[in-house]
Design a protein around this motif. Structure first.
Motif, PDB file in Angstrom:
ATOM      1  N   UNK A 104       2.058  25.686  10.158  1.00 44.34           N
ATOM      2  CA  UNK A 104       1.689  24.748  11.211  1.00 44.34           C
ATOM      3  C   UNK A 104       1.151  23.457  10.614  1.00 44.34           C
ATOM      4  N   UNK A 105       1.687  22.337  11.089  1.00 45.59           N
ATOM      5  CA  UNK A 105       1.174  21.040  10.621  1.00 45.59           C
ATOM      6  C   UNK A 105       0.805  20.174  11.816  1.00 45.59           C
ATOM      7  N   UNK A 106      -0.019  19.185  11.554  1.00 43.16           N
ATOM      8  CA  UNK A 106      -0.405  18.191  12.544  1.00 43.16           C
ATOM      9  C   UNK A 106      -0.161  16.817  11.962  1.00 43.16           C
ATOM     10  N   UNK A 107       0.001  15.846  12.871  1.00 40.34           N
ATOM     11  CA  UNK A 107       0.261  14.474  12.456  1.00 40.34           C
ATOM     12  C   UNK A 107      -0.921  13.602  12.853  1.00 40.34           C
ATOM     13  N   UNK A 108      -1.316  12.746  11.936  1.00 35.49           N
ATOM     14  CA  UNK A 108      -2.455  11.862  12.165  1.00 35.49           C
ATOM     15  C   UNK A 108      -2.050  10.421  11.859  1.00 35.49           C
ATOM     16  N   UNK A 109      -2.402   9.520  12.781  1.00 41.97           N
ATOM     17  CA  UNK A 109      -2.138   8.091  12.620  1.00 41.97           C
ATOM     18  C   UNK A 109      -3.421   7.366  12.256  1.00 41.97           C
ATOM     19  N   UNK A 110      -3.276   6.312  11.461  1.00 39.66           N
ATOM     20  CA  UNK A 110      -4.384   5.409  11.228  1.00 39.66           C
ATOM     21  C   UNK A 110      -4.465   4.395  12.351  1.00 39.66           C
ATOM     22  N   UNK A 111      -5.396   3.452  12.216  1.00 38.51           N
ATOM     23  CA  UNK A 111      -5.613   2.469  13.277  1.00 38.51           C
ATOM     24  C   UNK A 111      -4.681   1.274  13.149  1.00 38.51           C
ATOM     25  N   UNK A 112      -4.000   1.171  12.010  1.00 37.05           N
ATOM     26  CA  UNK A 112      -3.069   0.071  11.786  1.00 37.05           C
ATOM     27  C   UNK A 112      -3.710  -1.085  11.044  1.00 37.05           C
ATOM     28  N   UNK A 113      -2.880  -1.800  10.292  1.00 40.38           N
ATOM     29  CA  UNK A 113      -3.351  -2.993   9.584  1.00 40.38           C
ATOM     30  C   UNK A 113      -2.326  -4.108   9.780  1.00 40.38           C
ATOM     31  N   UNK A 114      -2.800  -5.287  10.110  1.00 37.32           N
ATOM     32  CA  UNK A 114      -1.915  -6.402  10.437  1.00 37.32           C
ATOM     33  C   UNK A 114      -1.397  -7.067   9.173  1.00 37.32           C
ATOM     34  N   UNK A 115      -0.094  -7.276   9.131  1.00 32.32           N
ATOM     35  CA  UNK A 115       0.537  -8.058   8.070  1.00 32.32           C
ATOM     36  C   UNK A 115       1.229  -9.252   8.728  1.00 32.32           C
ATOM     37  N   UNK A 116       0.876 -10.433   8.287  1.00 35.82           N
ATOM     38  CA  UNK A 116       1.470 -11.660   8.820  1.00 35.82           C
ATOM     39  C   UNK A 116       2.083 -12.448   7.678  1.00 35.82           C
ATOM     40  N   UNK A 117       3.382 -12.722   7.815  1.00 29.22           N
ATOM     41  CA  UNK A 117       4.105 -13.488   6.802  1.00 29.22           C
ATOM     42  C   UNK A 117       4.452 -14.834   7.410  1.00 29.22           C
ATOM     43  N   UNK A 118       3.812 -15.870   6.929  1.00 29.34           N
ATOM     44  CA  UNK A 118       3.986 -17.190   7.520  1.00 29.34           C
ATOM     45  C   UNK A 118       3.568 -18.263   6.525  1.00 29.34           C
ATOM     46  N   UNK A 119       4.239 -19.407   6.619  1.00 25.21           N
ATOM     47  CA  UNK A 119       3.867 -20.544   5.783  1.00 25.21           C
ATOM     48  C   UNK A 119       2.907 -21.460   6.532  1.00 25.21           C
TER      49      UNK A 119
END
Length: 119
Positions: A104-119
């Motif tokens: 038996x396994x469970x899945x866990x998500x993090x809260x997320x991290x923003x990546x912005x690619x822009x000049x």
């Protein structure tokens, strides 16, 4: 319960690099698959890269040759090295950890991290 925490996001210029980290902690029995996904407002979450306990990897076609996923099993941590970043890589990057036993396994998500690619 397992906690998942991402870090390393930020603002980078096109062509630049970032390295994301994701650490799992808590009541961990065994970590199987670890992966990175991403999403933008109004769009579904999409797979970026995954890595299993043995180190086998899988990448989305859009990031092949530019991104590298790796893991440190001793630290329960997965990394995503992102090179040659493009504006279309802008998204919230989410870490997914599969933990449990052979039965038996469970899945866990993090809260997320923003990546912005822009000049």
């Amino acid at each position: 319960q397992v906690q998942v925490e991402e870090s390393g996001g930020g603002l980078v210029q096109p062509g630049g690099s970032l390295r994301l980290s994701c650490a799992a902690s808590g009541n961990i029995l065994y970590i199987y698959n670890m992966g990175w996904y991403r999403h933008t407002p109004g769009n579904q979450r999409e797979l970026v890269a995954t890595i299993d306990a043995g180190g086998s990897t899988n990448y989305a076609d859009s990031v092949k040759g530019r991104f590298t996923i790796s893991r440190d099993n001793a630290k329960n941590t997965v990394y995503l090295q992102m090179n040659s970043l493009k504006p279309e890589d802008t998204a919230v990057y989410d870490c997914l950890v599969e933990e449990g036993t052979a039965w038996s396994t469970s899945f866990y998500w993090g809260q997320g991290t923003q990546v912005t690619v822009s000049s």
